[in-house]
Design a protein around this motif. Structure first.
Motif, PDB file in Angstrom:
ATOM      1  N   MET A 190       7.649   1.832  -2.742  1.00  0.00           N
ATOM      2  CA  MET A 190       7.644   3.188  -2.197  1.00  0.00           C
ATOM      3  C   MET A 190       8.865   3.356  -1.300  1.00  0.00           C
ATOM      4  O   MET A 190       8.972   2.691  -0.271  1.00  0.00           O
ATOM      5  CB  MET A 190       6.360   3.433  -1.388  1.00  0.00           C
ATOM      6  N   ASP A 191       9.785   4.238  -1.698  1.00  0.00           N
ATOM      7  CA  ASP A 191      10.943   4.506  -0.855  1.00  0.00           C
ATOM      8  C   ASP A 191      10.641   5.693   0.056  1.00  0.00           C
ATOM      9  O   ASP A 191       9.544   6.244   0.040  1.00  0.00           O
ATOM     10  CB  ASP A 191      12.196   4.751  -1.698  1.00  0.00           C
ATOM     11  N   ASP A 192      11.622   6.087   0.853  1.00  0.00           N
ATOM     12  CA  ASP A 192      11.398   7.179   1.812  1.00  0.00           C
ATOM     13  C   ASP A 192      11.042   8.482   1.114  1.00  0.00           C
ATOM     14  O   ASP A 192      10.159   9.219   1.565  1.00  0.00           O
ATOM     15  CB  ASP A 192      12.650   7.386   2.676  1.00  0.00           C
ATOM     16  N   ALA A 193      11.740   8.773   0.007  1.00  0.00           N
ATOM     17  CA  ALA A 193      11.480  10.021  -0.716  1.00  0.00           C
ATOM     18  C   ALA A 193      10.060  10.023  -1.284  1.00  0.00           C
ATOM     19  O   ALA A 193       9.348  11.032  -1.208  1.00  0.00           O
ATOM     20  CB  ALA A 193      12.497  10.204  -1.836  1.00  0.00           C
ATOM     21  N   LYS A 272       3.586   6.548 -10.593  1.00  0.00           N
ATOM     22  CA  LYS A 272       3.930   5.138 -10.393  1.00  0.00           C
ATOM     23  C   LYS A 272       3.528   4.671  -8.993  1.00  0.00           C
ATOM     24  O   LYS A 272       3.045   3.553  -8.802  1.00  0.00           O
ATOM     25  CB  LYS A 272       5.435   4.935 -10.602  1.00  0.00           C
ATOM     26  N   ILE A 273       3.699   5.566  -8.014  1.00  0.00           N
ATOM     27  CA  ILE A 273       3.295   5.223  -6.649  1.00  0.00           C
ATOM     28  C   ILE A 273       1.789   5.011  -6.595  1.00  0.00           C
ATOM     29  O   ILE A 273       1.299   4.091  -5.943  1.00  0.00           O
ATOM     30  CB  ILE A 273       3.695   6.345  -5.672  1.00  0.00           C
ATOM     31  N   MET A 274       1.044   5.880  -7.313  1.00  0.00           N
ATOM     32  CA  MET A 274      -0.419   5.763  -7.327  1.00  0.00           C
ATOM     33  C   MET A 274      -0.869   4.395  -7.833  1.00  0.00           C
ATOM     34  O   MET A 274      -1.783   3.791  -7.284  1.00  0.00           O
ATOM     35  CB  MET A 274      -1.022   6.852  -8.213  1.00  0.00           C
ATOM     36  N   LEU A 275      -0.209   3.933  -8.880  1.00  0.00           N
ATOM     37  CA  LEU A 275      -0.569   2.627  -9.435  1.00  0.00           C
ATOM     38  C   LEU A 275      -0.386   1.542  -8.385  1.00  0.00           C
ATOM     39  O   LEU A 275      -1.213   0.631  -8.249  1.00  0.00           O
ATOM     40  CB  LEU A 275       0.290   2.327 -10.668  1.00  0.00           C
ATOM     41  N   GLY A 276       0.709   1.643  -7.634  1.00  0.00           N
ATOM     42  CA  GLY A 276       0.956   0.662  -6.582  1.00  0.00           C
ATOM     43  C   GLY A 276      -0.075   0.737  -5.479  1.00  0.00           C
ATOM     44  O   GLY A 276      -0.601  -0.299  -5.030  1.00  0.00           O
ATOM     45  N   GLN A 277      -0.393   1.957  -5.009  1.00  0.00           N
ATOM     46  CA  GLN A 277      -1.371   2.110  -3.925  1.00  0.00           C
ATOM     47  C   GLN A 277      -2.748   1.625  -4.373  1.00  0.00           C
ATOM     48  O   GLN A 277      -3.482   0.999  -3.614  1.00  0.00           O
ATOM     49  CB  GLN A 277      -1.472   3.569  -3.481  1.00  0.00           C
ATOM     50  N   LYS A 278      -3.091   1.928  -5.631  1.00  0.00           N
ATOM     51  CA  LYS A 278      -4.390   1.519  -6.168  1.00  0.00           C
ATOM     52  C   LYS A 278      -4.523   0.000  -6.158  1.00  0.00           C
ATOM     53  O   LYS A 278      -5.560  -0.553  -5.761  1.00  0.00           O
ATOM     54  CB  LYS A 278      -4.545   2.061  -7.591  1.00  0.00           C
ATOM     55  N   ALA A 279      -3.453  -0.695  -6.553  1.00  0.00           N
ATOM     56  CA  ALA A 279      -3.481  -2.157  -6.581  1.00  0.00           C
ATOM     57  C   ALA A 279      -3.626  -2.729  -5.172  1.00  0.00           C
ATOM     58  O   ALA A 279      -4.382  -3.680  -4.943  1.00  0.00           O
ATOM     59  CB  ALA A 279      -2.207  -2.686  -7.241  1.00  0.00           C
ATOM     60  N   LEU A 280      -2.912  -2.138  -4.205  1.00  0.00           N
ATOM     61  CA  LEU A 280      -2.970  -2.629  -2.818  1.00  0.00           C
ATOM     62  C   LEU A 280      -4.349  -2.394  -2.215  1.00  0.00           C
ATOM     63  O   LEU A 280      -4.904  -3.281  -1.543  1.00  0.00           O
ATOM     64  CB  LEU A 280      -1.903  -1.932  -1.976  1.00  0.00           C
ATOM     65  N   ILE A 281      -4.899  -1.202  -2.453  1.00  0.00           N
ATOM     66  CA  ILE A 281      -6.228  -0.879  -1.911  1.00  0.00           C
ATOM     67  C   ILE A 281      -7.284  -1.810  -2.503  1.00  0.00           C
ATOM     68  O   ILE A 281      -8.173  -2.306  -1.796  1.00  0.00           O
ATOM     69  CB  ILE A 281      -6.572   0.593  -2.194  1.00  0.00           C
ATOM     70  N   LYS A 282      -7.179  -2.063  -3.798  1.00  0.00           N
ATOM     71  CA  LYS A 282      -8.152  -2.945  -4.455  1.00  0.00           C
ATOM     72  C   LYS A 282      -8.077  -4.354  -3.878  1.00  0.00           C
ATOM     73  O   LYS A 282      -9.109  -4.998  -3.663  1.00  0.00           O
ATOM     74  CB  LYS A 282      -7.883  -2.967  -5.963  1.00  0.00           C
TER      75      LYS A 282
END
Length: 599
Positions: A190-193, A272-282
Motif C-alpha cells: 500500500m503506497d501513499d496514493a 489489489k489493496i483489498m486482497l492485501g488487507q484481507k490477508a493481514l486481517i485473517k
C-alpha cells in the motif's frame, strides 16, 4: 550465544525459502514450456484431424483448451509461490544483515527529521545513519508514521510502556508470523496514493436517491423484464412488452449514471489493496494473542455490525461487480436484464452506510500492528539489550550503558545513576573525549525505553520523563537569525515549558557557544542556578571547567563528572569512561599541532 541462535535461525529460514523459490521457479519454467508444447501439438493434431470426423476435431479443440487453461491456472499459482518465497527469503536476509550491522535495506525516515523537535534531531533519531534506520521494517505508510511517532512523542505513563513492552516481546518470539505479515504486505504493498484512496472510502457517500436503489426497483424491474421475455417467447404477450421493460431498465441506468461513476471512482484501484488487507486481517484473527495490546488490535478488527474480514470480503465482491461493467458486452446484457449498475450502486451504498465508518479504525489497527512488528523484530535482533524496568526512586539507574548505534566491538559502556528531583550533572572533558556521545547514549536509551523497546545496557531502571535537548543549534539566513539567537530561542522554549510546571530532563551540550568565554560562563551559571527553582533535572556537557564550581556552591543540586584523557608525548589516549569530578586535562593545542595548524 542468543545472537548466534538468532543468526542461525535467519540463515536457516533464508536457505529454506530461497530453495523453495528456486524449486517453484523451475516448475514455472517447465509449465511455460508445457503450454507451448500443448499449443504446438494442438495445431499439428488439428491440421491432421481436419481430414477426419468433425467430432475428432471438436474433441481435440476442447481438450486443448481445457489442458491449456489448467496449465495457465497452475502457472499463476506457481508465480504467486515464487513471489511469496522470494519475499520471505529477502526478509530473512535483511534481518540477518541487520544482526551484523547492515541496515541499508531499511527506510531511514528522512522525512521525519525536524530541527525544531525537542530531541529527535540532536539524538540522530531519523535520517541517514540514524536509530530509525536500525529498527524500521514497516511495510505500510501508516505503520511507518506510527513507528516514527513512538520516538517523537514517547509514552510517559509507565502502564502504557509496560503494555507495549509485552506486545513487542511477544511479537519478538513469533518470527514466522511476523515474516508472513510482512510478506503479504510487501506483495500487496500500500503506497501513499492507495492509502489515501482507501481512507476516502469512509467519506465517499454517493448520495443516490433511496427510491432508485430500493429493493422494489432493483429486484422488481428485472423480475418483470425477464417474466415479459419468457411470456413473449411463449407468445402469451406481444414482443413490445419486453422491449418496453428493457428500455425502462436503461432509463433507470441512465438516471443512476452519475452515482455509478462516483462509486466507481471511490473504489478506484482498491481491489489489489483489498486482497492485501484481507490477508493481514485473517493473519491477526487466527493468531492466539497473550498481551493486552495485541488482543486489543484483534478486537478492534472485530467491532461493528460485521467484522473487518467480513466487510473487506464483501467490499472485494462489490469491486468485482463494478469491474464486470468494463466488459462492453457483459454491461449491455447485464444492464438490459438485471439493472446491473443499480445493483452495484445499491450494494456499495448499503456497505458504506453499514460499515464504512470503521474503515479508518481498521486501517489504524493494521498500521499499529505494522509498527509493532518492527519493534518485535528489534527485540529479537538485540538479545544483548535489556528490558527497562520502572524505578520510583531514581530518574535513571543503569549498568553497562552503551550507545545502541555503535557496534559491540567499538562500544564503551558506563554505569550511570541519576537521582529524581531537581538535579544536574556537569560533565567536563577535553575535545573528542566522549561527552556528546555520552549525552546521546543516556537520552536515546531513555527514548527507546519509553517506546517499549529494549535498551543498550545490562540493567536499566528509570522514571519516564519528557526530554529536551540543545546540542545542534544552527543559525538561519532565511530567518535572519544568528547562531547565538537561535540557541537562546531554543533555551527559551525549554524554559517556558519548565515554568509552566512540566518536568523536563534537560540535556545541554556547550550552551551559549555563540558568545565569548567570559560571557558564556556567566550566562551559563546564571541560567543553571535559576533552574534550581523548578522541577527539572538534566546533564550539561561543557569545556568550561569553571562551571564545576556550581557543585561546590550548591552540592544538593549539582554534581561533577568528567571524561579524562591520557597524554603521552604527542599521543592522546581516550578511554571514554565516566569519572567523578572535574577534568584536569585539555588537548586542543596538541590536536592542532597534530593537524599541522600550529607549530
Amino acid at each position: 550465544m542468543e545472537k548466534q541462535k538468532t543468526e542461525a535461525l535467519y540463515t536457516e529460514r533464508f536457505k529454506h525459502h530461497n530453495s523453495l523459490r528456486r524449486k517453484y521457479k523451475r516448475t514455472y519454467n517447465i509449465n511455460a514450456t508445457a503450454r507451448l508444447l500443448v499449443f504446438v501439438v494442438a495445431i499439428v493434431g488439428f491440421y491432421f484431424a481436419l481430414s477426419t470426423n468433425v467430432w475428432i476435431v471438436t474433441c481435440i479443440l476442447v481438450a486443448t483448451i481445457i489442458v491449456f487453461l489448467v496449465l495457465v491456472q497452475y502457472s499463476a499459482r506457481l508465480e504467486r509461490m515464487v513471489r511469496w518465497h522470494k519475499e520471505l527469503a529477502l526478509i530473512n536476509e535483511e534481518n540477518l544483515n541487520a544482526l551484523n550491522g547492515d541496515f541499508s535495506e531499511f527506510d531511514t525516515g528522512e522525512e521525519f527529521k525536524d530541527m525544531s523537535h525537542s530531541f529527535s534531531y540532536d539524538l540522530d533519531v531519523f535520517g541517514q545513519e540514524s536509530f530509525f534506520a536500525t529498527i524500521n521494517q514497516t511495510t505500510r505508510p501508516g505503520g511507518k508514521r506510527m513507528l516514527a511517532g513512538w520516538f517523537m512523542q514517547p509514552l510517559q505513563a509507565w502502564e502504557a510502556i509496560r503494555k507495549r513492552q509485552q506486545a513487542l516481546t511477544e511479537l519478538g518470539t513469533k518470527t514466522e508470523w511476523r515474516h508472513q505479515f510482512m510478506a503479504h504486505a510487501r506483495i500487496n504493498r500500500m503506497d501513499d496514493a492507495s492509502e489515501n484512496l482507501f481512507n476516502r472510502l469512509s467519506e465517499s457517500e454517493i448520495g443516490a436517491p433511496k427510491w432508485l436503489i430500493h429493493d422494489f426497483i432493483r429486484w422488481g424491474v428485472p423480475v418483470l423484464t425477464i417474466l415479459t421475455i419468457v411470456l413473449s417467447s411463449l407468445q402469451f404477450i406481444p414482443v413490445g412488452y419486453p422491449i418496453l421493460f428493457v428500455l425502462l431498465q436503461w432509463g433507470l441506468v441512465g438516471l443512476a449514471m452519475k452515482y455509478t461513476k462516483k462509486a466507481d471512482a471511490a473504489l478506484g484501484r482498491t481491489e489489489k489493496i483489498m486482497l492485501g488487507q484481507k490477508a493481514l486481517i485473517k493473519l491477526i484473527d487466527i493468531e492466539p494473542w497473550e498481551s493486552e495490546a495485541l488482543k486489543q488490535i484483534s478486537q478492534n478488527l472485530n467491532e461493528g455490525k460485521e467484522t473487518a474480514l467480513q466487510s473487506i470480503t464483501r467490499l472485494a465482491g462489490i469491486i468485482k461487480s463494478f469491474e464486470y461493467r468494463n466488459n462492453f458486452v457483459v454491461a449491455i446484457i447485464a444492464n438490459s436484464l438485471f439493472l446491473w449498475d443499480i445493483q452495484c450502486v445499491s450494494r456499495y451504498s448499503r456497505w458504506h452506510t453499514e460499515v464504512s465508518l470503521h474503515i479508518k479504525d481498521w486501517m489504524r489497527a493494521l498500521d499499529t500492528m505494522d509498527a509493532m512488528i518492527s519493534g518485535g523484530a528489534y527485540w529479537q535482533n538485540n538479545p544483548g539489550f535489556c528490558k527497562p524496568l520502572a524505578d520510583a526512586q531514581q530518574q535513571l539507574q543503569a549498568k553497562e550503558l552503551g550507545h545502541p548505534l555503535l557496534s559491540e566491538d567499538k562500544r564503551v559502556v558506563n554505569d550511570y545513576d541519576f537521582p529524581r528531583g531537581t538535579f544536574f550533572h556537569i560533565i567536563t572533558g577535553a575535545n573528542m573525549a566522549g561527552k556528546s556521545t555520552f549525552l546521546r547514549t543516556v537520552t536515546l536509551n531513555m527514548v527507546m525505553a519509553m517506546a517499549g523497546l529494549p535498551v543498550c545496557a545490562k540493567t536499566f531502571r528509570f522514571t519516564p520523563v519528557a526530554i529536551f535537548t540543545s546540542m545542534r543549534t544552527t543559525d538561519s539566513l532565511s530567518k535572519d537569525e544568528s547562531y547565538f539567537y537561535a540557541e537562546l530561542r531554543r533555551l527559551r522554549e525549554a524554559y517556558d515549558r519548565i515554568r509552566k510546571g512540566e518536568r523536563l530532563f534537560l540535556v545541554l551540550d556547550e550552551i551559549l557557544k555563540g558568545t565569548n568565554s567570559e560571557d558564556k560562563r556567566k550566562g551559563s551559571m546564571d541560567f543553571l542556578t535559576q533552574l534550581k527553582r523548578y522541577d527539572v533535572g538534566g546533564i550539561v556537557a561543557t569545556h568550561d571547567t569553571q562551571l564545576g564550581a556550581l557543585a561546590d556552591q550548591y552540592p544538593e543540586t549539582f554534581e561533577n563528572y568528567c571524561f579524562e584523557i591520557e597524554i603521552t608525548g604527542e599521543e592522546v589516549n581516550f578511554d571514554y569512561k565516566l569519572q567523578p569530578g572535574v577534568t584536569q586535562t585539555m588537548n586542543a593545542q596538541l590536536l592542532m599541532k597534530q593537524m599541522g595548524l600550529i607549530e
